[in-house]
Design a protein around this motif. Structure first.
Motif, mmCIF file in Angstrom:
data_model
loop_
_atom_site.group_PDB
_atom_site.id
_atom_site.type_symbol
_atom_site.label_atom_id
_atom_site.label_comp_id
_atom_site.label_asym_id
_atom_site.label_seq_id
_atom_site.Cartn_x
_atom_site.Cartn_y
_atom_site.Cartn_z
ATOM 1 N N LEU A 1 42.858 32.633 24.562
ATOM 2 C CA LEU A 1 42.073 33.562 25.352
ATOM 3 C C LEU A 1 43.019 34.376 26.205
ATOM 4 O O LEU A 1 43.760 33.825 27.036
ATOM 5 C CB LEU A 1 41.064 32.823 26.246
ATOM 6 C CG LEU A 1 40.159 31.794 25.552
ATOM 7 C CD1 LEU A 1 39.235 31.144 26.575
ATOM 8 C CD2 LEU A 1 39.343 32.452 24.456
ATOM 9 N N SER A 2 43.039 35.678 26.015
ATOM 10 C CA SER A 2 43.922 36.578 26.757
ATOM 11 C C SER A 2 43.119 37.276 27.848
ATOM 12 O O SER A 2 42.106 37.937 27.573
ATOM 13 C CB SER A 2 44.533 37.616 25.810
ATOM 14 O OG SER A 2 45.356 38.509 26.520
ATOM 15 N N PHE A 3 43.567 37.132 29.099
ATOM 16 C CA PHE A 3 42.849 37.671 30.261
ATOM 17 C C PHE A 3 43.439 39.033 30.617
ATOM 18 O O PHE A 3 44.522 39.128 31.205
ATOM 19 C CB PHE A 3 42.947 36.702 31.436
ATOM 20 C CG PHE A 3 42.254 35.380 31.182
ATOM 21 C CD1 PHE A 3 40.970 35.166 31.633
ATOM 22 C CD2 PHE A 3 42.898 34.372 30.466
ATOM 23 C CE1 PHE A 3 40.331 33.973 31.394
ATOM 24 C CE2 PHE A 3 42.264 33.177 30.222
ATOM 25 C CZ PHE A 3 40.982 32.966 30.681
ATOM 26 N N ARG A 4 42.700 40.091 30.275
ATOM 27 C CA ARG A 4 43.178 41.458 30.513
ATOM 28 C C ARG A 4 42.853 41.943 31.926
ATOM 29 O O ARG A 4 43.485 42.879 32.411
ATOM 30 C CB ARG A 4 42.530 42.399 29.491
ATOM 31 C CG ARG A 4 42.626 41.904 28.050
ATOM 32 C CD ARG A 4 44.026 41.999 27.489
ATOM 33 N NE ARG A 4 44.208 41.303 26.244
ATOM 34 C CZ ARG A 4 43.725 41.670 25.065
ATOM 35 N NH1 ARG A 4 42.987 42.758 24.975
ATOM 36 N NH2 ARG A 4 43.986 40.969 23.972
ATOM 37 N N LYS A 5 41.877 41.326 32.600
ATOM 38 C CA LYS A 5 41.471 41.772 33.931
ATOM 39 C C LYS A 5 41.595 40.678 34.981
ATOM 40 O O LYS A 5 40.937 40.717 36.012
ATOM 41 C CB LYS A 5 40.019 42.270 33.893
ATOM 42 C CG LYS A 5 39.801 43.480 33.020
ATOM 43 C CD LYS A 5 38.344 43.934 33.080
ATOM 44 C CE LYS A 5 38.103 45.156 32.214
ATOM 45 N NZ LYS A 5 36.678 45.606 32.282
ATOM 46 N N GLU B 1 24.556 23.560 31.613
ATOM 47 C CA GLU B 1 24.737 24.242 32.898
ATOM 48 C C GLU B 1 25.822 25.301 32.778
ATOM 49 O O GLU B 1 26.902 25.042 32.236
ATOM 50 C CB GLU B 1 25.101 23.223 33.986
ATOM 51 C CG GLU B 1 25.311 23.842 35.353
ATOM 52 C CD GLU B 1 25.764 22.826 36.377
ATOM 53 O OE1 GLU B 1 26.009 23.222 37.539
ATOM 54 O OE2 GLU B 1 25.893 21.637 36.020
ATOM 55 N N LEU B 2 25.550 26.493 33.295
ATOM 56 C CA LEU B 2 26.526 27.574 33.305
ATOM 57 C C LEU B 2 27.482 27.380 34.480
ATOM 58 O O LEU B 2 27.055 27.235 35.629
ATOM 59 C CB LEU B 2 25.818 28.921 33.413
ATOM 60 C CG LEU B 2 26.708 30.167 33.423
ATOM 61 C CD1 LEU B 2 27.480 30.290 32.116
ATOM 62 C CD2 LEU B 2 25.877 31.425 33.665
ATOM 63 N N ILE B 3 28.790 27.387 34.196
ATOM 64 C CA ILE B 3 29.786 27.077 35.225
ATOM 65 C C ILE B 3 30.534 28.319 35.674
ATOM 66 O O ILE B 3 30.663 28.585 36.874
ATOM 67 C CB ILE B 3 30.775 26.008 34.710
ATOM 68 C CG1 ILE B 3 30.003 24.709 34.416
ATOM 69 C CG2 ILE B 3 31.884 25.752 35.722
ATOM 70 C CD1 ILE B 3 30.856 23.608 33.864
ATOM 71 N N SER B 4 31.029 29.130 34.766
ATOM 72 C CA SER B 4 31.800 30.313 35.160
ATOM 73 C C SER B 4 31.639 31.409 34.109
ATOM 74 O O SER B 4 31.280 31.137 32.957
ATOM 75 C CB SER B 4 33.285 29.973 35.338
ATOM 76 O OG SER B 4 33.874 29.638 34.091
ATOM 77 N N THR B 5 31.947 32.638 34.525
ATOM 78 C CA THR B 5 31.872 33.812 33.655
ATOM 79 C C THR B 5 33.062 34.703 33.941
ATOM 80 O O THR B 5 33.391 34.944 35.106
ATOM 81 C CB THR B 5 30.559 34.583 33.883
ATOM 82 O OG1 THR B 5 29.446 33.725 33.621
ATOM 83 C CG2 THR B 5 30.484 35.795 32.981
ATOM 84 N N GLN B 6 33.705 35.205 32.900
ATOM 85 C CA GLN B 6 34.859 36.081 33.056
ATOM 86 C C GLN B 6 34.830 37.149 31.964
ATOM 87 O O GLN B 6 34.656 36.838 30.783
ATOM 88 C CB GLN B 6 36.166 35.278 32.973
ATOM 89 C CG GLN B 6 37.423 36.112 33.165
ATOM 90 C CD GLN B 6 37.478 36.790 34.513
ATOM 91 O OE1 GLN B 6 37.197 36.163 35.524
ATOM 92 N NE2 GLN B 6 37.804 38.067 34.538
ATOM 93 N N ASP B 7 34.988 38.413 32.381
ATOM 94 C CA ASP B 7 34.995 39.510 31.417
ATOM 95 C C ASP B 7 36.415 39.977 31.173
ATOM 96 O O ASP B 7 37.370 39.516 31.798
ATOM 97 C CB ASP B 7 34.134 40.667 31.923
ATOM 98 C CG ASP B 7 34.619 41.199 33.257
ATOM 99 O OD1 ASP B 7 35.442 40.512 33.907
ATOM 100 O OD2 ASP B 7 34.192 42.297 33.660
ATOM 101 N N GLY B 8 36.566 40.939 30.250
ATOM 102 C CA GLY B 8 37.874 41.488 29.921
ATOM 103 C C GLY B 8 38.768 40.494 29.209
ATOM 104 O O GLY B 8 39.954 40.381 29.544
#
Length: 557
Positions: free
Chosen positions: A242-246, A25-32
């Motif tokens: 994991l580095s969150f740029r956005k 199951e797909l739970i979340s998606t994050q770009d950048g």
């Protein structure tokens, strides 16, 4: 480093839904998001999208999706840390990976396999946890054994023995505890069960544990050297960042912790069958019964939805009738108004009324021909007669229909399939649909309301048709015999064109005439008529009048 050791390359050009397992199951998606391999930035993974599922993390690179994308199983993550960021430093999530060797992970379920017990072909696309056991009988999957000789020679030091001993002798000299039994005998009925079974497939008696299964030779001694280039004590080799740029780090971290807490990759169907309820024949019977119950539940829900639709359809028809009455009354009032007749010699209907009437017509709710429903009739017999009269109008056209119009479905056709009639009748009724059982009950009442009489007939293939008297069995046979007697032999295509019906229907009706002995065939389908280059043109079946009726051969030429 950790990227090479714990991740698996995937093709990021494929949609994420196609990369997931069937039970994932797909739970979340994050770009950048950028990736740190240990404490150092991974230069090839600095701009991408991370998808969190119930079993894995997917990194899809933004620039080179096919070559730089990868997946990381959540089972390798033993601990997580969260850093909120400071000044120019972006928020980060640290993934501490387990000490287990990723190479020992079982292969994924993207491939079908056959159970050795029940011979059920398990479908592909399952996760490794779901692919460990059979979906039908619940018996654990037996993975292909690795070569024992190669592993023993490369990992376990062998003592020096005399070269005169043969390989077969050394193999037979292995202790009994190292041999895995091929079956387990039931103490009650003596049935030989699969080694993975916990209860007997025949009598459900608990099976004894096989001797020697728990005693296995170690795969390697404790003095095995470590793999060059990888230090198990090095923290950097077991860590990803994991580095969150956005932004989006808090939502992502919450979803990740929920997935790790659920530990979906450890849930297998075998856990539900530890008491023997889902193993062997009993498991197969339980699975079949469960599937049957699910089908019954789905059918019940579908029928409930259909009943609810029919209730709403009645309300819709009632509302349409009220709208039609109001529009008719409004049009009558406008036509009788003396002031409107002065302004226009022909009374016109308002644009809103025209739009409503056209909408009702498109929905099949013309009130001039209101479909008959059971609540309009006093008893079921009257309802059947009214339905038969309505169906007769659909087939042959209403008496009010002018000769210039096309008329009913059988105005120019003498025979028609029953399924086509049912579909056309329901299309004409709009939302007041007729179920197939009611339609079959109306057919016997049809001859009393049709002129010429329309009756039903079932052909040899099981196809049910409605036909007029010229297409009855005797009338069609007489017409075909007269045609063949006057014009000579005819092919199936020529007879179909003469009768104005399809070739398939013509073949079925000609076979019935042939069975009665009125015609005979000249089978030319297996004869080559001509050859055009490399293409062979075959002949066609020709039909002749049977001239041998009543003829008795006396044996003389």
């Amino acid at each position: 480093m950790a990227l090479q050791r714990y991740t698996k390359s995937v093709d990021g050009t494929i949609p994420i839904q196609a990369l997931m397992y069937n039970d994932e199951e797909l739970i979340s998606t994050q770009d950048g998001i950028g990736i740190y391999d240990g404490l150092q930035k991974s230069l090839d993974h600095q701009s991408g999208t991370v998808h969190t599922t119930s079993q894995r993390l997917f990194y899809i690179d933004a620039t080179k999706k096919a070559s730089r994308s990868f997946s990381l199983p959540l089972s390798h993550i033993s601990k997580t840390d969260y850093y909120a960021g400071l000044f120019s430093s972006s928020p980060k999530v640290t993934l501490h990976l387990s000490l287990e060797d990723p190479a020992s992970e079982e292969p994924s379920g993207f491939g079908s396999w056959e159970c050795e017990v029940c011979a059920y072909r398990n479908p592909p696309g399952l996760s490794p946890s779901a692919a460990r056991v059979c979906a039908l009988c619940g018996v654990p999957r037996s993975l292909p054994a690795k070569s024992a000789s190669s592993s023993a020679s490369s990992e376990v030091p062998q003592p020096s023995i005399d070269s005169s001993f043969s390989t077969s002798a050394s193999t037979s000299a292995l202790p009994q505890r190292f041999r895995k039994p091929s079956s387990i005998s039931c103490p009650a009925c003596t049935f030989l069960n699969h080694p993975s079974m916990q209860t007997c497939e025949i009598c459900s008696t608990p099976l004894p544990k096989a001797s020697g299964d728990h005693t296995q030779a170690k795969s390697a001694p404790t003095t095995r050297p470590t793999t060059p280039g990888l230090n198990d004590n090095d923290i950097e080799s077991k860590m990803l960042k994991l580095s969150f740029r956005k932004g989006g780090d808090k939502v992502f971290y919450t979803a990740l912790k929920r997935s790790l807490k659920g530990r979906t990759w450890e849930i297998t169907p075998s856990n539900a069958g530890t008491n023997g309820a889902r193993s062997g024949i009993s498991g197969i019977m339980q699975a079949v019964e469960t599937n049957a119950q699910n089908r019954d539940t789905d059918m019940s829900n579908a029928l409930q939805d259909l009943e609810a639709l029919m209730v709403k359809a009645k309300d819709m028809v009632r509302l349409a009738a009220e709208l039609n009455e109001r529009l008719t009354a409004s049009s009558t009032t406008t036509a009788n108004d003396p002031y409107s007749s002065v302004l226009s010699s022909t009374p016109t209907e308002p644009e809103e009324a025209t739009f409503i009437r056209s909408s009702l017509s498109q929905l099949g709710l013309q009130m001039e021909n209101t479909p008959v429903t059971l609540d309009m009739m006093k008893d079921e017999r009257e309802w059947m007669e009214q339905l038969a009269r309505e169906l007769a109008n659909i087939l042959q056209g209403s008496e009010k229909v002018s000769s210039s119009s096309s008329g009913g479905m059988m105005k120019k056709r003498g025979i028609i399939a029953l399924d086509e009639v049912w579909g056309g009748w329901n299309r004409a009724r709009g939302v007041a649909l007729i179920p197939p059982l009611t339609f079959l009950q109306v057919i016997p009442h049809l001859p009393a309301f049709t002129n010429p009489t329309i009756t039903s007939r079932t052909l040899n293939s099981g196809l049910a048709v409605l036909h007029t008297p010229p297409y009855s069995r005797a009338a069609f046979a007489a017409r075909i015999c007269g045609l063949l007697a006057l014009a000579g032999p005819k092919s199936t295509t020529e007879i179909a064109q003469e009768e104005g019906i399809t070739i398939g229907l013509t073949v079925e009706m000609l076979i019935i005439v042939e069975e009665d002995g009125d015609v005979c065939r000249d089978d030319g389908q297996s004869v080559i008529q001509e050859k055009k280059g490399d293409i062979l043109v075959l002949g066609e079946v020709n039909w002749w009048a049977n001239l041998f009726i009543g003829y008795t051969w006396d044996g003389q030429e």
